[in-house]
Design an enzyme around this catalytic site. Structure first.
Site, PDB file in Angstrom:
ATOM      1  CB  THR A 118      -0.908   0.009   1.256  1.00 50.19           C
ATOM      2  OG1 THR A 118      -1.713  -1.163   1.231  1.00 50.19           O
ATOM      3  CG2 THR A 118      -1.792   1.239   1.294  1.00 50.19           C
ATOM      4  CB  ILE A 163      -1.075  14.166  10.559  1.00 55.21           C
ATOM      5  CG1 ILE A 163      -2.549  13.948  10.198  1.00 55.21           C
ATOM      6  CG2 ILE A 163      -0.918  15.365  11.487  1.00 55.21           C
ATOM      7  CD1 ILE A 163      -3.456  13.676  11.390  1.00 55.21           C
ATOM      8  CE  LYS A 181      -0.190   4.626  13.625  1.00 54.63           C
ATOM      9  NZ  LYS A 181      -1.534   4.381  13.109  1.00 54.63           N
ATOM     10  N   GLY A 237      -3.490   4.847   4.447  1.00 58.30           N
ATOM     11  CA  GLY A 237      -3.756   4.798   3.011  1.00 58.30           C
ATOM     12  C   GLY A 237      -2.513   5.134   2.197  1.00 58.30           C
TER      13      GLY A 237
HETATM   14  N1  LIG Z   1      -1.103   1.008   5.213  1.00 56.48           N
HETATM   15  C1  LIG Z   1      -1.053   2.189   5.805  1.00 56.48           C
HETATM   16  O1  LIG Z   1      -1.964   3.015   5.668  1.00 56.48           O
HETATM   17  C2  LIG Z   1       0.106   2.541   6.658  1.00 56.48           C
HETATM   18  C3  LIG Z   1       1.142   1.665   6.909  1.00 56.48           C
HETATM   19  N2  LIG Z   1       2.194   2.033   7.677  1.00 56.48           N
HETATM   20  C4  LIG Z   1       3.319   1.130   7.875  1.00 56.48           C
HETATM   21  O2  LIG Z   1       3.984   1.002   6.613  1.00 56.48           O
HETATM   22  C5  LIG Z   1       4.563  -0.295   6.488  1.00 56.48           C
HETATM   23  C6  LIG Z   1       4.026  -0.953   5.209  1.00 56.48           C
HETATM   24  O3  LIG Z   1       2.626  -1.048   5.296  1.00 56.48           O
HETATM   25  P1  LIG Z   1       1.749  -1.468   4.013  1.00 56.48           P
HETATM   26  O4  LIG Z   1       2.247  -0.809   2.807  1.00 56.48           O
HETATM   27  O5  LIG Z   1       0.339  -1.265   4.435  1.00 56.48           O
HETATM   28  O6  LIG Z   1       2.062  -3.021   3.950  1.00 56.48           O
HETATM   29  P2  LIG Z   1       1.681  -4.049   2.789  1.00 56.48           P
HETATM   30  O7  LIG Z   1       1.383  -5.345   3.470  1.00 56.48           O
HETATM   31  O8  LIG Z   1       0.658  -3.481   1.876  1.00 56.48           O
HETATM   32  O9  LIG Z   1       3.035  -4.179   1.948  1.00 56.48           O
HETATM   33  C7  LIG Z   1       4.177  -4.785   2.465  1.00 56.48           C
HETATM   34  C8  LIG Z   1       5.224  -4.876   1.357  1.00 56.48           C
HETATM   35  O10 LIG Z   1       6.437  -5.373   1.919  1.00 56.48           O
HETATM   36  C9  LIG Z   1       6.844  -6.559   1.246  1.00 56.48           C
HETATM   37  N3  LIG Z   1       7.387  -7.460   2.278  1.00 56.48           N
HETATM   38  C10 LIG Z   1       6.820  -7.785   3.457  1.00 56.48           C
HETATM   39  N4  LIG Z   1       7.616  -8.614   4.151  1.00 56.48           N
HETATM   40  C11 LIG Z   1       8.702  -8.837   3.385  1.00 56.48           C
HETATM   41  C12 LIG Z   1       9.891  -9.602   3.542  1.00 56.48           C
HETATM   42  N5  LIG Z   1      10.121 -10.324   4.642  1.00 56.48           N
HETATM   43  N6  LIG Z   1      10.804  -9.591   2.542  1.00 56.48           N
HETATM   44  C13 LIG Z   1      10.598  -8.851   1.419  1.00 56.48           C
HETATM   45  N7  LIG Z   1       9.497  -8.089   1.215  1.00 56.48           N
HETATM   46  C14 LIG Z   1       8.561  -8.084   2.184  1.00 56.48           C
HETATM   47  C15 LIG Z   1       5.610  -7.112   0.549  1.00 56.48           C
HETATM   48  O11 LIG Z   1       6.001  -7.852  -0.607  1.00 56.48           O
HETATM   49  P3  LIG Z   1       4.900  -8.501  -1.617  1.00 56.48           P
HETATM   50  O12 LIG Z   1       4.248  -7.339  -2.289  1.00 56.48           O
HETATM   51  O13 LIG Z   1       5.682  -9.331  -2.549  1.00 56.48           O
HETATM   52  O14 LIG Z   1       3.961  -9.277  -0.738  1.00 56.48           O
HETATM   53  C16 LIG Z   1       4.846  -5.813   0.215  1.00 56.48           C
HETATM   54  O15 LIG Z   1       5.291  -5.307  -1.005  1.00 56.48           O
HETATM   55  C17 LIG Z   1       4.214  -1.019   7.788  1.00 56.48           C
HETATM   56  O16 LIG Z   1       5.268  -0.841   8.706  1.00 56.48           O
HETATM   57  C18 LIG Z   1       2.972  -0.284   8.290  1.00 56.48           C
HETATM   58  O17 LIG Z   1       2.822  -0.358   9.684  1.00 56.48           O
HETATM   59  C19 LIG Z   1       2.282   3.279   8.254  1.00 56.48           C
HETATM   60  C20 LIG Z   1       1.294   4.191   8.054  1.00 56.48           C
HETATM   61  C21 LIG Z   1       0.114   3.884   7.266  1.00 56.48           C
HETATM   62  N1  LIG Z   2      -3.029   0.444  10.356  1.00 55.81           N
HETATM   63  C1  LIG Z   2      -2.734   1.804  10.583  1.00 55.81           C
HETATM   64  C2  LIG Z   2      -2.073   2.389   9.374  1.00 55.81           C
HETATM   65  C3  LIG Z   2      -1.443   3.681   9.647  1.00 55.81           C
HETATM   66  O1  LIG Z   2      -0.619   3.837  10.533  1.00 55.81           O
HETATM   67  C4  LIG Z   2      -4.014   2.579  10.854  1.00 55.81           C
HETATM   68  O2  LIG Z   2      -5.083   2.034  10.574  1.00 55.81           O
HETATM   69  O3  LIG Z   2      -3.936   3.689  11.379  1.00 55.81           O
END
Ligand SMILES: NC(=O)C1=CN([C@@H]2O[C@H](COP(=O)(O)OP(=O)(O)OC[C@H]3O[C@@H](n4cnc5c(N)ncnc54)[C@H](OP(=O)(O)O)[C@@H]3O)[C@@H](O)[C@H]2O)C=CC1
Ligand SMILES: N[C@@H](CC=O)C(=O)O
EC number: 1.1.1.3
Length: 434
Positions: free
Chosen positions: A15, A139, A208, A305
Site C-alpha cells: 500500500t 499528518i 504511535k 492509506g
Molecule cells: N497502510 C497504511 O496506511 C500505513 C502503513 N504504515 C506502515 O507502513 C509499512 C508498510 O505497510 P503497508 O504498505 O500497508 O504493507 P503491505 O502489506 O501493503 O506491503 C508490504 C510490502 O512489503 C513486502 N514485504 C513484506 N515482508 C517482506 C519480507 N520479509 N521480505 C521482502 N518483502 C517483504 C511485501 O512484498 P509482496 O508485495 O511481494 O507481498 C509488500 O510489497 C508497515 O510498517 C505499516 O505499519 C504506516 C502508516 C500507514
Molecule cells: N493500520 C494503521 C495504518 C497507519 O498507521 C491505521 O489504521 O492507522
C-alpha cells in the site's frame, strides 16, 4: 549524498510503497523544482517479484527478494523501509545505518520496541532516521513536535491515531455496519496492518503513542507499561447509548503531564459528539496538543492509506536530501532518551460510562449505586431500558471523576453479584474541550 539523482532502495511495494512510487511519478517535476535534483526508486525489495503490481506506467524499478541487493548497492542514497514486521526490517535498517546510509521508515512497531537502539545507531553513524509516516499517516506531526513546537512543553496530547479503528467505529455508528464487515472494508482500502489485531486491540495506536511521548517529552516510555485497550469490546448497544447521551465512542491515545509524571494510555472513550475529536470520522486521524507557550493546536488529516502515507515518507526523503548537516532524529540532544517518569495507571482519574447487564429485580439499582458509593464513585446519570419479562436488561451509569483503581474494584464486586447476567462494559469519558 552527491550527484544529480537521489537513488532510493525501497523495501516494500505494498500500500505505502506503491503510494510513494505514484507520488514520485506524478510530482517528479515539482520535487525537482524544490530539491534541484530528481528522486527515483532504483531497486525494490518484495516477497514475490513476480506478483502483478499497480505501478506508474513509466516506473523503471528493479524488483528483488534479496535484502543484500539493497544493503550491498553503494549507489543507493537512502534506504526506505515500507515492508513492516520486525525481523527483516531490523536487519535492513541496522545494516543501512551501519553502512552510513540514511533510512526512512513507516514502521512504528519496530521503533516503539527498539527505537532507543536504532536512534543511537543512527547518531553513531551520523545519518538520518526519518519516521514521519509512522505516526498518523499523512499528518506532519513529527516535524511539528521536533521543529514547529520545539520550544514548548506539551502538557496534554490527545489523539485519534488509528485509522482502521476509527473507520470501524464510524461505520458501526453511521451505517450500522457490524464489526467484521467494517474491518474487512478497512483491509480492502489498505488501512489495516498486515496483522489487523494490532489495529483493533489498540497496539498500533500504542506504538504511535510511544513515539509521540519520545517526541513531546524526550522520554523513553516502555511499551510493556502502557495501559492499552482496543475496540473489540465496543458493542452497538453502547454506541446507541453513547449517542443518547450526546457522545461518540472513539479509540483515544493520550499523554498528560502532571507534577513531572506522565499519565499515558490507549483506551476507548465517550467523546462529545460536537467536540473536535467527536467529529473525526473514517480513516481520518487528529492530534490535539496543548503547549505551555502556544496553547491548543490541532492537526487533522488522513491517518492511513497509500497517498497520504506516501506523502509523509516523501517529506522525510526530501528533508534528508536537502539537509547537509547531521539530522537530529529524536528532536533532543541525546539519542538515547532517559526512562519515563510514569504516573501509576491505577491512580488516573477520569469520568466513566458503565453498562451493567442485570436481571430486572427490585433493589438492583440500589445495590449497584451502593457499591459505587463505597468506592467514592459519584453518579451523574442513570438510564435503564425495559425488556421482555425474565430477560436481562441494560442499566447505564455515567459517573463524575473517579480513580481507575476504585472503578476496577467496583466492577469486580458488582460482577460477582447474583443479579449480574453478563460482564460489565466500561468506557472512559473524555473531558472537554477534546
Ligand atoms: N497502510 C497504511 O496506511 C500505513 C502503513 N504504515 C506502515 O507502513 C509499512 C508498510 O505497510 P503497508 O504498505 O500497508 O504493507 P503491505 O502489506 O501493503 O506491503 C508490504 C510490502 O512489503 C513486502 N514485504 C513484506 N515482508 C517482506 C519480507 N520479509 N521480505 C521482502 N518483502 C517483504 C511485501 O512484498 P509482496 O508485495 O511481494 O507481498 C509488500 O510489497 C508497515 O510498517 C505499516 O505499519 C504506516 C502508516 C500507514
Ligand atoms: N493500520 C494503521 C495504518 C497507519 O498507521 C491505521 O489504521 O492507522
Amino acid at each position: 549524498m552527491s550527484g544529480e539523482l537521489i537513488r532510493l532502495g525501497l523495501a516494500g511495494l505494498g500500500t505505502v510503497g506503491t503510494g510513494l512510487a505514484k507520488i514520485l511519478a506524478s510530482n517528479a517535476d515539482w520535487i525537482e523544482r524544490r530539491l534541484g535534483r530528481r528522486v527515483e526508486i532504483k531497486t525494490a525489495l518484495v516477497r514475490d517479484p513476480s506478483k502483478k503490481r499497480d505501478l506508474p506506467e513509466n516506473a523503471d524499478i528493479r524488483l528483488t527478494s534479496d535484502v543484500q541487493d539493497l544493503l550491498g548497492d553503494p549507489e543507493l542514497d537512502i534506504i526506505v523501509e515500507l515492508m513492516g514486521g520486525q525481523d527483516t526490517a531490523y536487519e535492513l535498517i541496522t545494516g543501512a545505518l551501519r553502512s552510513g546510509r540514511h533510512v526512512v521508515t513507516a514502521n512504528k512497531a519496530l521503533l516503539a520496541h527498539q527505537g532507543n537502539e536504532l536512534f543511537a545507531l543512527a547518531a553513531e553513524n551520523q545519518v538520518g532516521l526519518g519516521y514521519e509516516a509512522s505516526i498518523a499517516g499523512g499528518i506532519p506531526i513529527v516535524q511539528t513536535l521536533k521543529e514547529g513546537l520545539a520550544g514548548n512543553q506539551i502538557k496534554v496530547l490527545t489523539g485519534i491515531l488509528n485509522g482502521t479503528a476509527n473507520f470501524i467505529l464510524s461505520e458501526m455508528t453511521s451505517r450500522g455496519l457490524d464489526f467484521q464487515s467494517a474491518l474487512h472494508q478497512a483491509q480492502v482500502k489498505g488501512y489495516a496492518e498486515a496483522d489487523p489485531t494490532l489495529d483493533i486491540e489498540g497496539m498500533d495506536a500504542a506504538h504511535k503513542l510511544i513515539l509521540l511521548i519520545r517526541l513531546a517529552h524526550g522520554q523513553d516510555y516502555p511499551l510493556s507499561r502502557l495501559p492499552v485497550t482496543g475496540i473489540t469490546h465496543v458493542d452497538p448497544q453502547d454506541i446507541a447509548f453513547a449517542d443518547e447521551f450526546g457522545y461518540r465512542i472513539k479509540l483515544i491515545a493520550q499523554v498528560r503531564e502532571t507534577n513531572g509524571l506522565l499519565d499515558a494510555g490507549v483506551f476507548t472513550a465517550l467523546v462529545r459528539r460536537e467536540s473536535i475529536l467527536g467529529k473525526v470520522d473514517g480513516a481520518f486521524n487528529a492530534i490535539l496538543l496543548d503547549g505551555d507557550a502556544v496553547g491548543p493546536i490541532m492537526l487533522y488529516g488522513q491517518g492511513a492509506g497509500d497517498l497520504p502515507t506516501g506523502s509523509a515518507v516523501l517529506a522525510d526523503i526530501m528533508n534528508l536530501a536537502r539537509n547537509g548537516r547531521t539530522p537530529n532524529n529524536t528532536g533532543f540532544q541525546n539519542a538515547m532518551l532517559p526512562m519515563a517518569s510514569i504516573l501509576a495507571p491505577e491512580l488516573v482519574s477520569s469520568r466513566h460510562y458503565f453498562r451493567f447487564s442485570v436481571l430486572d429485580r427490585p433493589g438492583v439499582l440500589a445495590s449497584i449505586a451502593g457499591v459505587l458509593g463505597q468506592r467514592n464513585i459519584s453518579i451523574a446519570q442513570v438510564v435503564q431500558k425495559g425488556s421482555p419479562a425474565g430477560r436481562s436488561v441494560p442499566v447505564v451509569f455515567v459517573t463524575h471523576k473517579a480513580q481507575a483503581q476504585d472503578v476496577q474494584a467496583a466492577i469486580r464486586e458488582i460482577d460477582n453479584q447474583s443479579f449480574i447476567a453478563a460482564p460489565t462494559v466500561h468506557h472512559r469519558i473524555l473531558s472537554s474541550p477534546a
